[in-house]
Enzyme design. Structure first.
Site, mmCIF file in Angstrom:
data_model
loop_
_atom_site.group_PDB
_atom_site.id
_atom_site.type_symbol
_atom_site.label_atom_id
_atom_site.label_comp_id
_atom_site.label_asym_id
_atom_site.label_seq_id
_atom_site.Cartn_x
_atom_site.Cartn_y
_atom_site.Cartn_z
ATOM 1 N N ASP A 7 0.882 -1.160 0.000
ATOM 2 C CA ASP A 7 0.000 0.000 0.000
ATOM 3 C C ASP A 7 0.921 1.210 0.000
ATOM 4 O O ASP A 7 1.513 1.537 1.026
ATOM 5 C CB ASP A 7 -0.914 -0.002 1.222
ATOM 6 C CG ASP A 7 -1.853 1.197 1.230
ATOM 7 O OD1 ASP A 7 -2.378 1.552 0.160
ATOM 8 O OD2 ASP A 7 -2.048 1.775 2.307
ATOM 9 N N GLU A 67 -1.159 -1.360 -4.863
ATOM 10 C CA GLU A 67 -2.426 -0.666 -5.059
ATOM 11 C C GLU A 67 -2.204 0.556 -5.940
ATOM 12 O O GLU A 67 -1.256 1.317 -5.743
ATOM 13 C CB GLU A 67 -3.016 -0.236 -3.710
ATOM 14 C CG GLU A 67 -4.368 0.415 -3.851
ATOM 15 C CD GLU A 67 -5.040 0.711 -2.522
ATOM 16 O OE1 GLU A 67 -6.132 1.293 -2.552
ATOM 17 O OE2 GLU A 67 -4.486 0.363 -1.463
ATOM 18 N N ASP A 140 -2.833 0.918 6.699
ATOM 19 C CA ASP A 140 -2.000 0.700 5.512
ATOM 20 C C ASP A 140 -1.515 -0.753 5.439
ATOM 21 O O ASP A 140 -1.363 -1.310 4.357
ATOM 22 C CB ASP A 140 -0.786 1.642 5.528
ATOM 23 C CG ASP A 140 -1.183 3.074 5.793
ATOM 24 O OD1 ASP A 140 -1.287 3.846 4.826
ATOM 25 O OD2 ASP A 140 -1.427 3.406 6.970
#
Length: 167
Positions: A7, A67, A140
Site C-alpha cells: 500500500d 495498489e 495501511d
C-alpha cells in the site's frame, strides 16, 4: 507462491507478505515502513526503497502487488504519494520481481465481492481470510495484505482460465 502486497505512500508504506498455495493463504510478515516528517523527501524515499529491498531479499517474493492510486482532491498529496509509489515500483523492478497493479475497486471486489465496500468490511475479510486474531494496524498494513490476497485470487483465476481455454 509468495506475494508481497504494498500500500504505497511516503509517510507510511504498508506491506504484507503472504504465501498462497492450494487456494490457501498463510501470513509470513506484515507491517509498515514509516518515514520521519521532518526529513527531506529524498531521505524518506531512500528509506522506503532500502526497506523494500531488504524485504525482497529476505522473503524472495514471486510477485509484488501494488495498489493503484486514487485521488480526487489534493493534488500536492497525490504527487507526494505517487513519488512513494514510484519508489516502491523501482525497488521491486531492481530486484526483477514481477509487478501487478490493482485498483481499490478491484481489491474490494476480490475480498468482499462488492467494489464499493467500506474499509471496515475489507479489513474484516483480511482478518478472516488470513485467520488473524485482530485486524492489522495501521490501516495501511491491512490494505497491503488485501492487495496481496487480491493478487493471489486473481492469479489463481487467471491460471484456471488459461488452462481451460488454452490462452
Amino acid at each position: 507462491m509468495i506475494i508481497l502486497g504494498i500500500d504505497p505512500g511516503y509517510a507510511i508504506v504498508g506491506y504484507g507478505l503472504v504465501e498462497f498455495q492450494n487456494n490457501k493463504f498463510k501470513v509470513l510478515d506484515y507491517g509498515a515502513i514509516t518515514t520521519d516528517k521532518d526529513e527531506e523527501m529524498s531521505a524518506r524515499l531512500r528509506h522506503i526503497y532500502s526497506e523494500l529491498q531488504h524485504l525482497i531479499d529476505l522473503y524472495h517474493p514471486d510477485a509484488v502487488a501494488v495498489e493503484e492510486l486514487f485521488f480526487n482532491k489534493n493534488a500536492k498529496t497525490a504527487i507526494l504519494v505517487a513519488q512513494g509509489r514510484g519508489t516502491a515500483i523501482v525497488a521491486c523492478a531492481n530486484k526483477d520481481v514481477a509487478l501487478y497493479e490493482y485498483t481499490p475497486l478491484q481489491i474490494k471486489q476480490a475480498l468482499v465481492g462488492y467494489g464499493r465496500a467500506e474499509k471496515k468490511q475489507v479489513q474484516y475479510m483480511v482478518k478472516m481470510i488470513l485467520n488473524l486474531k485482530e485486524v492489522p494496524k495501521p490501516d495501511d498494513t491491512a490494505d497491503a495484505l488485501a492487495v496481496a490476497i487480491c493478487h493471489g485470487n486473481s492469479y489463481n483465476v487467471s491460471n484456471v482460465l488459461q488452462m481451460k481455454t488454452g490462452i
